[in-house]
Design a protein around this motif. Sequence first.
Motif, PDB file in Angstrom:
ATOM      1  N   ALA A  79       0.859  -1.187   0.000  1.00 46.29           N
ATOM      2  CA  ALA A  79       0.000   0.000   0.000  1.00 46.29           C
ATOM      3  C   ALA A  79       0.891   1.232   0.000  1.00 46.29           C
ATOM      4  N   GLY A  80       0.354   2.327  -0.495  1.00 46.88           N
ATOM      5  CA  GLY A  80       1.091   3.583  -0.464  1.00 46.88           C
ATOM      6  C   GLY A  80       1.724   3.921  -1.789  1.00 46.88           C
ATOM      7  N   SER A  81       2.665   4.842  -1.738  1.00 47.89           N
ATOM      8  CA  SER A  81       3.330   5.316  -2.950  1.00 47.89           C
ATOM      9  C   SER A  81       4.218   4.225  -3.536  1.00 47.89           C
ATOM     10  N   PRO A  82       4.419   4.241  -4.859  1.00 45.90           N
ATOM     11  CA  PRO A  82       5.323   3.268  -5.473  1.00 45.90           C
ATOM     12  C   PRO A  82       6.724   3.414  -4.886  1.00 45.90           C
ATOM     13  N   ARG A  83       7.430   2.293  -4.773  1.00 48.20           N
ATOM     14  CA  ARG A  83       8.782   2.325  -4.226  1.00 48.20           C
ATOM     15  C   ARG A  83       9.535   1.076  -4.626  1.00 48.20           C
ATOM     16  N   LEU A  84      10.848   1.171  -4.539  1.00 46.84           N
ATOM     17  CA  LEU A  84      11.727   0.045  -4.802  1.00 46.84           C
ATOM     18  C   LEU A  84      11.588  -0.945  -3.656  1.00 46.84           C
ATOM     19  N   THR A  85      11.067  -2.131  -3.949  1.00 42.20           N
ATOM     20  CA  THR A  85      10.748  -3.090  -2.887  1.00 42.20           C
ATOM     21  C   THR A  85      11.589  -4.350  -2.904  1.00 42.20           C
ATOM     22  N   ASN A  86      12.131  -4.722  -4.057  1.00 38.88           N
ATOM     23  CA  ASN A  86      12.803  -6.025  -4.135  1.00 38.88           C
ATOM     24  C   ASN A  86      14.025  -5.983  -5.035  1.00 38.88           C
ATOM     25  N   TRP A  87      15.027  -6.735  -4.634  1.00 38.58           N
ATOM     26  CA  TRP A  87      16.222  -6.944  -5.461  1.00 38.58           C
ATOM     27  C   TRP A  87      16.341  -8.447  -5.679  1.00 38.58           C
ATOM     28  N   VAL A 121       9.212 -18.608  -3.786  1.00 42.86           N
ATOM     29  CA  VAL A 121       8.168 -17.749  -3.229  1.00 42.86           C
ATOM     30  C   VAL A 121       7.620 -18.387  -1.947  1.00 42.86           C
ATOM     31  N   PRO A 122       7.690 -17.692  -0.802  1.00 39.92           N
ATOM     32  CA  PRO A 122       7.123 -18.232   0.437  1.00 39.92           C
ATOM     33  C   PRO A 122       5.597 -18.337   0.339  1.00 39.92           C
ATOM     34  N   GLN A 123       5.025 -19.283   1.052  1.00 39.65           N
ATOM     35  CA  GLN A 123       3.570 -19.421   1.056  1.00 39.65           C
ATOM     36  C   GLN A 123       2.887 -18.160   1.571  1.00 39.65           C
ATOM     37  N   SER A 124       3.550 -17.443   2.481  1.00 40.75           N
ATOM     38  CA  SER A 124       2.988 -16.206   3.024  1.00 40.75           C
ATOM     39  C   SER A 124       3.187 -15.025   2.089  1.00 40.75           C
ATOM     40  N   GLY A 125       4.090 -15.165   1.127  1.00 38.34           N
ATOM     41  CA  GLY A 125       4.444 -14.058   0.244  1.00 38.34           C
ATOM     42  C   GLY A 125       5.550 -13.176   0.782  1.00 38.34           C
ATOM     43  N   GLY A 131      11.114  -9.055   4.275  1.00 29.26           N
ATOM     44  CA  GLY A 131      10.987  -8.957   2.830  1.00 29.26           C
ATOM     45  C   GLY A 131      12.212  -8.410   2.132  1.00 29.26           C
ATOM     46  N   PHE A 132      13.278  -8.116   2.882  1.00 33.41           N
ATOM     47  CA  PHE A 132      14.473  -7.556   2.252  1.00 33.41           C
ATOM     48  C   PHE A 132      15.491  -8.624   1.863  1.00 33.41           C
ATOM     49  N   PHE A 133      15.235  -9.875   2.184  1.00 33.18           N
ATOM     50  CA  PHE A 133      16.002 -10.968   1.596  1.00 33.18           C
ATOM     51  C   PHE A 133      15.635 -11.017   0.114  1.00 33.18           C
ATOM     52  N   MET A 190      14.886   0.124   3.794  1.00 36.94           N
ATOM     53  CA  MET A 190      14.579   0.645   2.466  1.00 36.94           C
ATOM     54  C   MET A 190      15.642   0.158   1.495  1.00 36.94           C
ATOM     55  N   LEU A 191      15.355   0.292   0.209  1.00 34.90           N
ATOM     56  CA  LEU A 191      16.324   0.045  -0.850  1.00 34.90           C
ATOM     57  C   LEU A 191      16.587   1.355  -1.566  1.00 34.90           C
ATOM     58  N   CYS A 192      17.843   1.580  -1.933  1.00 34.36           N
ATOM     59  CA  CYS A 192      18.221   2.782  -2.669  1.00 34.36           C
ATOM     60  C   CYS A 192      19.162   2.381  -3.795  1.00 34.36           C
ATOM     61  N   ALA A 193      18.782   2.673  -5.030  1.00 36.57           N
ATOM     62  CA  ALA A 193      19.590   2.317  -6.197  1.00 36.57           C
ATOM     63  C   ALA A 193      20.101   3.578  -6.877  1.00 36.57           C
ATOM     64  N   GLU A 194      21.401   3.605  -7.142  1.00 36.35           N
ATOM     65  CA  GLU A 194      22.032   4.745  -7.812  1.00 36.35           C
ATOM     66  C   GLU A 194      22.388   4.341  -9.240  1.00 36.35           C
ATOM     67  N   PHE A 195      22.013   5.204 -10.184  1.00 34.41           N
ATOM     68  CA  PHE A 195      22.181   4.901 -11.608  1.00 34.41           C
ATOM     69  C   PHE A 195      22.963   6.005 -12.311  1.00 34.41           C
ATOM     70  N   GLU A 196      23.599   5.614 -13.402  1.00 35.26           N
ATOM     71  CA  GLU A 196      24.090   6.580 -14.379  1.00 35.26           C
ATOM     72  C   GLU A 196      23.148   6.490 -15.573  1.00 35.26           C
TER      73      GLU A 196
END
Length: 205
Positions: A79-87, A121-125, A131-133, A190-196
Motif C-alpha cells: 500500500a502507499g506510494s510506489p517504491r523500490l521493494t525487491n532486489w 516464493v514463500p507461502q505467506s508471500g 521482505g528484504f532478503f 529501504m532500498l536505494c539504487a544509484e544509476f548513471e
Amino acid sequence: MSALILDHLAVSGETRDAARAHIEEALGVEMQAGGEHNKFATHNHLMGLEDRLYLEAISIDPNVPNPDRARWFNLDNFAGSPRLTNWICAVPDMSEALAQWDGVGDAVSLERGELRWQMAVPQSGLLPFDGFFPPLIQWHGALHPKTMLNATGVSLKQLTVVHPQADALADTLGKVAGATVRFEQAETAMLCAEFETPHGARTLT
C-alpha cells in the motif's frame, strides 16, 4: 555456498502505471510493455539496463481473479506510494539454494512466451528480513528478459540495502555478484539504487 548474482530490481505500486511512472520520473527514461504473470495475478513493465540487468514495475493485475496462494513480493500487503521493494538474485541451482537458505519459499515454475524460469516464493508471500532478503530466481535456457529489451544507456552503479539487521543479512547472503551491493544498518528499512543515465546520475528509492 550457492552463488548469488543480482538479476533485476522491482518497483511495486498499487497500479502498474503508478510503478512505471515512479521509475520513469526518477530516471528520465521510458519503460517497455511487459506482460502478465497468471500464476500470481500480477503484471509488469520492464526497462533494460547495462550488464544484463533490468528494472521491473509490478503490481496486482485487477483484471484477473485472485490466485489460490499469496502473491510474490508480498504484493497482497502493498500500500502507499510506489517504491523500490525487491532486489532479485539469480542462482545456478534452485534446489541447492533452497537447501541452503531457510524460509525463502518453494520453487514455483513459471513461463511467459519463450521465457522459462523458477522463482522461490514463500507461502505467506513475505521473505525473511521483513521482505528484504532477495527473491531467488533461476532462468532455464539461454533466453533472458534483458536480451529482449531495448538499450537505454542506463546502468546501475550501486544498490544499498538499508535494514536494522543489515549486517546479519549480509552475513547470511555472502558475496553478491553482478553489481555493487552494500548493506547499511538503520532503523528504517529501504532500498536505494544509484544509476548513471543519459541525463546524469539519478537515484531510485
